[in-house]
Scaffold this motif. Structure first.
Motif, PDB file in Angstrom:
ATOM      1  N   SER A 103     -19.133  54.598  -5.637  1.00 14.82           N
ATOM      2  CA  SER A 103     -20.054  53.589  -5.095  1.00 14.82           C
ATOM      3  C   SER A 103     -20.889  52.973  -6.215  1.00 14.82           C
ATOM      4  CB  SER A 103     -20.956  54.192  -4.020  1.00 14.82           C
ATOM      5  OG  SER A 103     -21.717  55.255  -4.542  1.00 14.82           O
ATOM      6  N   THR A 104     -21.286  53.767  -7.183  1.00 18.16           N
ATOM      7  CA  THR A 104     -22.019  53.243  -8.332  1.00 18.16           C
ATOM      8  C   THR A 104     -21.124  52.307  -9.139  1.00 18.16           C
ATOM      9  OG1 THR A 104     -23.351  55.238  -8.431  1.00 18.16           O
ATOM     10  CG2 THR A 104     -23.323  53.863 -10.404  1.00 18.16           C
ATOM     11  N   PHE A 105     -19.881  52.704  -9.324  1.00 23.79           N
ATOM     12  CA  PHE A 105     -18.900  51.859 -10.010  1.00 23.79           C
ATOM     13  C   PHE A 105     -18.808  50.491  -9.326  1.00 23.79           C
ATOM     14  CE2 PHE A 105     -14.504  50.491  -9.057  1.00 23.79           C
ATOM     15  CZ  PHE A 105     -14.147  49.939 -10.275  1.00 23.79           C
ATOM     16  N   SER A 106     -18.741  50.492  -8.009  1.00 18.35           N
ATOM     17  CA  SER A 106     -18.625  49.237  -7.268  1.00 18.35           C
ATOM     18  C   SER A 106     -19.850  48.353  -7.478  1.00 18.35           C
ATOM     19  CB  SER A 106     -18.441  49.522  -5.772  1.00 18.35           C
ATOM     20  OG  SER A 106     -17.269  50.258  -5.572  1.00 18.35           O
ATOM     21  N   LEU A 107     -21.022  48.936  -7.386  1.00 15.63           N
ATOM     22  CA  LEU A 107     -22.249  48.163  -7.566  1.00 15.63           C
ATOM     23  C   LEU A 107     -22.373  47.643  -9.001  1.00 15.63           C
ATOM     24  CD1 LEU A 107     -24.896  47.065  -6.469  1.00 15.63           C
ATOM     25  CD2 LEU A 107     -25.943  49.276  -7.035  1.00 15.63           C
ATOM     26  N   GLU A 108     -22.080  48.482  -9.978  1.00 12.97           N
ATOM     27  CA  GLU A 108     -22.179  48.044 -11.377  1.00 12.97           C
ATOM     28  C   GLU A 108     -21.181  46.932 -11.673  1.00 12.97           C
ATOM     29  OE1 GLU A 108     -23.860  52.125 -13.447  1.00 12.97           O
ATOM     30  OE2 GLU A 108     -21.704  51.775 -13.419  1.00 12.97           O
ATOM     31  N   THR A 109     -19.991  47.019 -11.107  1.00 19.15           N
ATOM     32  CA  THR A 109     -18.998  45.966 -11.305  1.00 19.15           C
ATOM     33  C   THR A 109     -19.451  44.670 -10.639  1.00 19.15           C
ATOM     34  OG1 THR A 109     -17.249  47.640 -11.402  1.00 19.15           O
ATOM     35  CG2 THR A 109     -16.562  45.365 -11.028  1.00 19.15           C
ATOM     36  N   LEU A 110     -20.007  44.783  -9.448  1.00 21.55           N
ATOM     37  CA  LEU A 110     -20.553  43.614  -8.771  1.00 21.55           C
ATOM     38  C   LEU A 110     -21.656  42.964  -9.601  1.00 21.55           C
ATOM     39  CD1 LEU A 110     -20.800  41.768  -6.273  1.00 21.55           C
ATOM     40  CD2 LEU A 110     -22.427  43.459  -5.353  1.00 21.55           C
ATOM     41  N   ARG A 111     -22.541  43.768 -10.164  1.00 15.95           N
ATOM     42  CA  ARG A 111     -23.638  43.239 -10.991  1.00 15.95           C
ATOM     43  C   ARG A 111     -23.094  42.534 -12.240  1.00 15.95           C
ATOM     44  NH1 ARG A 111     -27.730  41.858  -8.948  1.00 15.95           N
ATOM     45  NH2 ARG A 111     -29.045  42.357 -10.694  1.00 15.95           N
ATOM     46  N   LEU A 112     -22.041  43.083 -12.834  1.00 14.27           N
ATOM     47  CA  LEU A 112     -21.417  42.415 -13.977  1.00 14.27           C
ATOM     48  C   LEU A 112     -20.878  41.047 -13.555  1.00 14.27           C
ATOM     49  CD1 LEU A 112     -19.479  45.391 -15.628  1.00 14.27           C
ATOM     50  CD2 LEU A 112     -21.437  44.164 -16.597  1.00 14.27           C
ATOM     51  N   LEU A 113     -20.211  41.003 -12.406  1.00 15.13           N
ATOM     52  CA  LEU A 113     -19.671  39.738 -11.897  1.00 15.13           C
ATOM     53  C   LEU A 113     -20.781  38.743 -11.594  1.00 15.13           C
ATOM     54  CD1 LEU A 113     -16.922  41.127  -9.497  1.00 15.13           C
ATOM     55  CD2 LEU A 113     -16.533  39.819 -11.600  1.00 15.13           C
ATOM     56  N   GLN A 114     -21.834  39.211 -10.956  1.00 14.55           N
ATOM     57  CA  GLN A 114     -22.953  38.329 -10.618  1.00 14.55           C
ATOM     58  C   GLN A 114     -23.636  37.770 -11.859  1.00 14.55           C
ATOM     59  OE1 GLN A 114     -25.131  41.047  -8.077  1.00 14.55           O
ATOM     60  NE2 GLN A 114     -24.376  40.040  -6.222  1.00 14.55           N
ATOM     61  N   GLY A 115     -23.601  38.542 -12.952  1.00 12.38           N
ATOM     62  CA  GLY A 115     -24.195  38.090 -14.205  1.00 12.38           C
ATOM     63  C   GLY A 115     -23.248  37.264 -15.052  1.00 12.38           C
ATOM     64  N   GLY A 116     -22.069  36.950 -14.513  1.00 11.98           N
ATOM     65  CA  GLY A 116     -21.105  36.146 -15.256  1.00 11.98           C
ATOM     66  C   GLY A 116     -20.236  36.939 -16.211  1.00 11.98           C
ATOM     67  N   GLY A 117     -20.328  38.250 -16.159  1.00 15.18           N
ATOM     68  CA  GLY A 117     -19.539  39.096 -17.063  1.00 15.18           C
ATOM     69  C   GLY A 117     -18.171  39.405 -16.492  1.00 15.18           C
ATOM     70  N   TRP A 118     -17.384  38.368 -16.300  1.00 16.10           N
ATOM     71  CA  TRP A 118     -16.065  38.533 -15.692  1.00 16.10           C
ATOM     72  C   TRP A 118     -15.147  39.429 -16.517  1.00 16.10           C
ATOM     73  CZ3 TRP A 118     -15.090  36.901 -10.835  1.00 16.10           C
ATOM     74  CH2 TRP A 118     -16.017  36.042 -10.271  1.00 16.10           C
ATOM     75  N   SER A 119     -15.151  39.269 -17.818  1.00 11.23           N
ATOM     76  CA  SER A 119     -14.257  40.091 -18.641  1.00 11.23           C
ATOM     77  C   SER A 119     -14.731  41.547 -18.664  1.00 11.23           C
ATOM     78  CB  SER A 119     -14.136  39.528 -20.058  1.00 11.23           C
ATOM     79  OG  SER A 119     -15.393  39.483 -20.690  1.00 11.23           O
ATOM     80  N   ALA A 135     -16.364  43.016 -16.232  1.00 11.67           N
ATOM     81  CA  ALA A 135     -16.053  43.525 -14.894  1.00 11.67           C
ATOM     82  C   ALA A 135     -14.567  43.879 -14.789  1.00 11.67           C
ATOM     83  CB  ALA A 135     -16.433  42.509 -13.825  1.00 11.67           C
ATOM     84  N   ALA A 136     -13.714  43.008 -15.298  1.00 11.25           N
ATOM     85  CA  ALA A 136     -12.273  43.274 -15.263  1.00 11.25           C
ATOM     86  C   ALA A 136     -11.930  44.504 -16.091  1.00 11.25           C
ATOM     87  CB  ALA A 136     -11.499  42.053 -15.760  1.00 11.25           C
ATOM     88  N   ALA A 137     -12.557  44.631 -17.260  1.00 13.20           N
ATOM     89  CA  ALA A 137     -12.324  45.811 -18.097  1.00 13.20           C
ATOM     90  C   ALA A 137     -12.790  47.076 -17.383  1.00 13.20           C
ATOM     91  CB  ALA A 137     -13.048  45.662 -19.433  1.00 13.20           C
ATOM     92  N   ASN A 138     -13.943  47.007 -16.728  1.00 20.20           N
ATOM     93  CA  ASN A 138     -14.461  48.170 -16.015  1.00 20.20           C
ATOM     94  C   ASN A 138     -13.516  48.579 -14.885  1.00 20.20           C
ATOM     95  OD1 ASN A 138     -16.428  50.193 -15.566  1.00 20.20           O
ATOM     96  ND2 ASN A 138     -17.299  48.994 -13.907  1.00 20.20           N
ATOM     97  N   ILE A 139     -12.999  47.611 -14.145  1.00 19.22           N
ATOM     98  CA  ILE A 139     -12.064  47.909 -13.053  1.00 19.22           C
ATOM     99  C   ILE A 139     -10.789  48.540 -13.610  1.00 19.22           C
ATOM    100  CG2 ILE A 139     -10.563  46.862 -11.299  1.00 19.22           C
ATOM    101  CD1 ILE A 139     -12.889  44.755 -10.944  1.00 19.22           C
ATOM    102  N   ALA A 140     -10.205  47.892 -14.612  1.00 17.20           N
ATOM    103  CA  ALA A 140      -8.940  48.387 -15.168  1.00 17.20           C
ATOM    104  C   ALA A 140      -9.097  49.765 -15.789  1.00 17.20           C
ATOM    105  CB  ALA A 140      -8.407  47.391 -16.203  1.00 17.20           C
ATOM    106  N   LEU A 141     -10.141  49.947 -16.597  1.00 18.15           N
ATOM    107  CA  LEU A 141     -10.349  51.237 -17.252  1.00 18.15           C
ATOM    108  C   LEU A 141     -10.689  52.345 -16.260  1.00 18.15           C
ATOM    109  CD1 LEU A 141     -12.337  50.061 -20.397  1.00 18.15           C
ATOM    110  CD2 LEU A 141     -10.016  51.012 -20.368  1.00 18.15           C
ATOM    111  N   SER A 142     -11.499  52.032 -15.274  1.00 19.87           N
ATOM    112  CA  SER A 142     -11.889  53.043 -14.286  1.00 19.87           C
ATOM    113  C   SER A 142     -10.713  53.480 -13.433  1.00 19.87           C
ATOM    114  CB  SER A 142     -13.018  52.523 -13.390  1.00 19.87           C
ATOM    115  OG  SER A 142     -14.205  52.366 -14.127  1.00 19.87           O
ATOM    116  N   VAL A 143      -9.975  52.513 -12.922  1.00 23.51           N
ATOM    117  CA  VAL A 143      -8.860  52.854 -12.043  1.00 23.51           C
ATOM    118  C   VAL A 143      -7.734  53.519 -12.832  1.00 23.51           C
ATOM    119  CG1 VAL A 143      -7.096  51.928 -10.487  1.00 23.51           C
ATOM    120  CG2 VAL A 143      -9.457  51.113 -10.334  1.00 23.51           C
ATOM    121  N   ALA A 144      -7.292  52.871 -13.900  1.00 27.96           N
ATOM    122  CA  ALA A 144      -6.188  53.431 -14.678  1.00 27.96           C
ATOM    123  C   ALA A 144      -6.600  54.753 -15.335  1.00 27.96           C
ATOM    124  CB  ALA A 144      -5.727  52.432 -15.742  1.00 27.96           C
ATOM    125  N   GLY A 145      -7.796  54.794 -15.896  1.00 30.62           N
ATOM    126  CA  GLY A 145      -8.267  56.016 -16.552  1.00 30.62           C
ATOM    127  C   GLY A 145      -8.396  57.176 -15.593  1.00 30.62           C
TER     128      GLY A 145
END
Length: 124
Positions: free
Chosen positions: A81-97, A99-109
């Protein structure tokens, strides 16, 4: 009823472990990227993979121990749940890359860590 107590005890311990990890990682990195959340999710996934093999293949733990460790400790330690919120905050702040890195690294890792834990446990 006692099952709930085992989960609560483990959950409290896991949450404190997560909080300590977050503080330690933030002090070391001082960055914007949610590295602490990534770390606890990968470590937690490795441990649950390891334990899953021991439970499924070797009947390693009692039901009570599984409730404490796998549901409580690891449930409190990992932070999807923290991962989801932090990723959302990255997206809201314009940090698309980021956010994408966080999703890919978290899920794959985390998937890789769960597989590694299971594989290493099964090799012994």
């Amino acid at each position: 009823m006692l099952d709930w107590l085992w989960v609560a005890i483990g959950g409290a311990a896991g949450s404190m472990m997560r909080y300590g990890t977050v503080i330690a990682v933030q002090r070391m990195t001082k960055g914007e990227f949610p590295l602490a959340t990534l770390a606890v999710n990968i470590v937690g996934s490795f441990i649950i993979g390891w334990l899953a093999f021991l439970v499924l293949e070797r009947d390693f733990m009692s039901v009570e121990a599984r409730l404490v460790v796998m549901v409580g400790v690891l449930g409190g330690f990992t932070t999807f749940s923290t991962f989801s919120l932090e990723t959302l905050r990255l997206l809201q702040g314009g940090g698309w890359s980021a956010a994408a890195a966080n999703i890919a690294l978290s899920v794959a890792g985390s998937l890789l860590a769960a597989w590694a834990g299971f594989s290493i446990a099964s090799a012994s």
